[in-house]
Design an enzyme around this catalytic site. Structure first.
Site, PDB file in Angstrom:
ATOM      1  N   SER A 240      42.953  64.231  47.538  1.00 27.83           N
ATOM      2  CA  SER A 240      43.537  65.105  46.528  1.00 27.83           C
ATOM      3  C   SER A 240      44.697  64.382  45.860  1.00 27.83           C
ATOM      4  CB  SER A 240      44.027  66.400  47.171  1.00 27.83           C
ATOM      5  OG  SER A 240      45.138  66.123  48.010  1.00 27.83           O
ATOM      6  N   LYS A 241      45.259  65.023  44.877  1.00 23.69           N
ATOM      7  CA  LYS A 241      46.308  64.365  44.083  1.00 23.69           C
ATOM      8  C   LYS A 241      47.485  63.883  44.927  1.00 23.69           C
ATOM      9  CE  LYS A 241      45.361  66.965  39.897  1.00 23.69           C
ATOM     10  NZ  LYS A 241      44.841  68.198  40.498  1.00 23.69           N
TER      11      LYS A 241
END
Length: 473
Positions: A240-241
């Site tokens: 994820s980011k």
RNA sequence: GCUCCCUUCGUCUAGUGGUUAGGACGCUGGCCUCUCACGCCGGUAACAGGGGUUCGAGUCCCCUAGGGAGUACCA
């Protein structure tokens, strides 16, 4: 069947940028098609009108273009094919392989809760299978899934996986609003587009038996399936980011070369003996879907960096310069106003891991630095450096021929005259001219900076030393 | 909960019954050297656990544990 040409596809839903996981799936699919002289089809699965955007479509296309994953057909948009989907659903209805259902949300929820309570898999109970619901009242269309038997998926990557039909749901084919659902559209498209090998993320493995049943109901042949595992972050959690860059285009911005990302991605979950470096041609020649790992793998930016450095090192300086130019621009530098950028790139090819690093390292060739690196200045711009710098200033000031040979000779000469090692002269000089303690060889460095700037910066450094001694004194 | 999948150094992986368990990144010692890199030489570190099968198991079977996916009128 054997002579049938291979057709693979990449079918993203346009709800965001192209992320590395999708890119790897696309790469595998693309490689498989290329290896077998087949076609690679791009299909945009945009039936979720709420979340699909044109920007996302562009972002995905941009990412694929940057990576060089060119497609032979498409992009096809599912939203353009609703008539076709509806015709298939109607046909299934006519054949009695699908039926109308008007069960309420409440009933469905209740069913689900009940099943959970009894430790059963939540599943539609077929309540409407035998009911005759009027087409005029609101309803969905459900697929009449076989009640018994097993569906076997001979997955190219996972091997043989079987599912009992009892586990499978009578899934919805058409929503109340008349729009077709994912499991129906994929299957119709894969059939119509004559996809022979469905290579996709393994989050779809559980959908496969349902899709096979629909395919069989339609009387279509089955493609081969290959479910590629997902990519996790460095910590093993879903990427994820917060793990840093997940968007393919972010890697371009961060100064990575597409071939480095591609090489990294192809080795993530796949290998060919001990080989680490693969050109595109080698990937095509050597890639083998059977050899793809079953387990998810963690993304490791350090290794990507290493590969990136490798490709920077190997590449033609002219191409590096071309790619480096925008990163120079980010620093407010116009490479036209200074030495040839390819020359600067060449001097830094063995030092930079990314183009962003290279831009930072090469900036001194184009503009005076603002301040000396404190550590470097503390160590090298001291009183003992004054004489070497003054002598260098004199020798370089009268140097007619500004070449690496003459520059090297000049530094050598001053070192000899002072009877010190070359480092005693070169290091202060380096800090004076680039502002920090690291740069290419001193001869190359001076050549790139040029005579005027070199002399100017040496004066600045001497002034710095004077002030420092005054303050200390 | 249920179904399905996965499990070799920190990470990516090799390995298809007999290996001192190999390579790569990282980390680290050294060489090279005007700095930083590059390059070269060396080191570090793994078969999730437990049962079987077998003369012999990282490799085959079972169980457990841990992870993941799915379980939508999302895709």
């Amino acid at each position: 069947m054997r002579s049938m040409t291979v057709r693979t596809r990449f079918a993203p839903s346009p709800t965001g940028y192209l992320h590395v996981g999708g890119a790897r799936t696309a790469l595998f699919s693309w490689l498989y098609a290329r290896k077998h002289g087949g076609k690679f089809v791009l299909r945009i699965e945009d039936t979720d009108l709420e979340r699909s955007t044109a920007e996302s479509v562009n972002a995905i296309l941009e990412g694929m273009t940057w990576l060089g994953l060119e497609y032979d057909e498409g992009p096809f948009y599912q939203t353009h094919r609703f008539d076709r989907y509806n015709a298939v659903i109607d046909d299934l209805m006519e054949k009695g392989l699908a039926y109308r259902c008007n069960c309420s949300r409440e009933r469905l929820d209740q069913l689900r809760d009940e099943a959970m309570k009894h430790k059963q898999k939540p599943r539609y109970d077929g309540h409407c299978r035998a009911r005759d619901i009027s087409p005029d009242e609101p309803h969905v269309i459900r697929f009449r899934n076989p009640d018994t038997g097993v569906v076997v998926v001979d997955d190219l990557i996972r091997g043989r996986v079987s599912f009992n039909n009892e586990e499978l749901d009578d899934l919805i084919l058409r929503r109340t609003d008349g729009s077709p659902t994912y499991n129906l559209t994929v299957v119709v498209d894969d059939m119509d587009m004559q996809i022979t090998h469905v290579i996709r993320g393994d989050d779809h493995l559980n959908n496969t038996p349902k899709q096979i049943n629909i395919l069989q109901a339609m009387g279509a042949g089955l493609p081969k399936y290959g479910h590629v595992p997902m990519i996790l972050g460095d910590d093993g959690a879903r990427l994820s980011k917060r793990h840093g860059a997940v968007s393919v285009m972010q890697y371009r911005e961060d100064g990575f070369l597409p071939e480095a990302l591609l090489n990294y991605l192809v080795r993530l979950g796949w290998s060919h003996g001990d080989q680490e470096i693969f050109s595109i041609d080698e990937m095509i020649e050597l890639f083998d879907i059977d050899a793809v790992n079953k387990a998810a793998s963690s993304f490791n930016t350090e290794k990507l960096m290493w590969l990136n450095q490798h490709y920077i090192k190997e590449d033609d300086p002219k191409r590096i310069a071309h790619l480096l130019s925008p990163h120079m621009g980010e620093l407010g530098i116009d490479p036209a106003e200074g030495p040839d950028l390819a020359d600067v790139a060449s001097a830094h090819q063995e030092r930079a891991r990314t183009l962003v690093e290279m831009a930072d390292m090469g900036a001194f060739c184009y503009k005076d630095f603002e301040t000396f690196d404190p550590q470097a200045a503390k160590k090298h711009l001291r009183g003992v450096a004054r004489e070497p710098l003054e002598r260098m200033r004199t020798v370089l000031g009268s140097l007619g021929d500004w070449t690496e040979e003459s520059l090297h000779a000049a530094v050598q000469q001053v070192s000899d005259d002072l009877e010190v090692k070359m480092g005693k002269v070169a290091q202060p000089l380096r800090v004076a001219v680039v502002g920090r303690a690291a740069s290419p060889g001193i001869d190359v460095t001076l050549r790139l900076v040029g005579k005027a700037a070199t002399l100017r910066r040496i004066d600045l450094a001497l002034e710095f030393i004077r002030q420092r001694e005054a303050n200390a004194g």
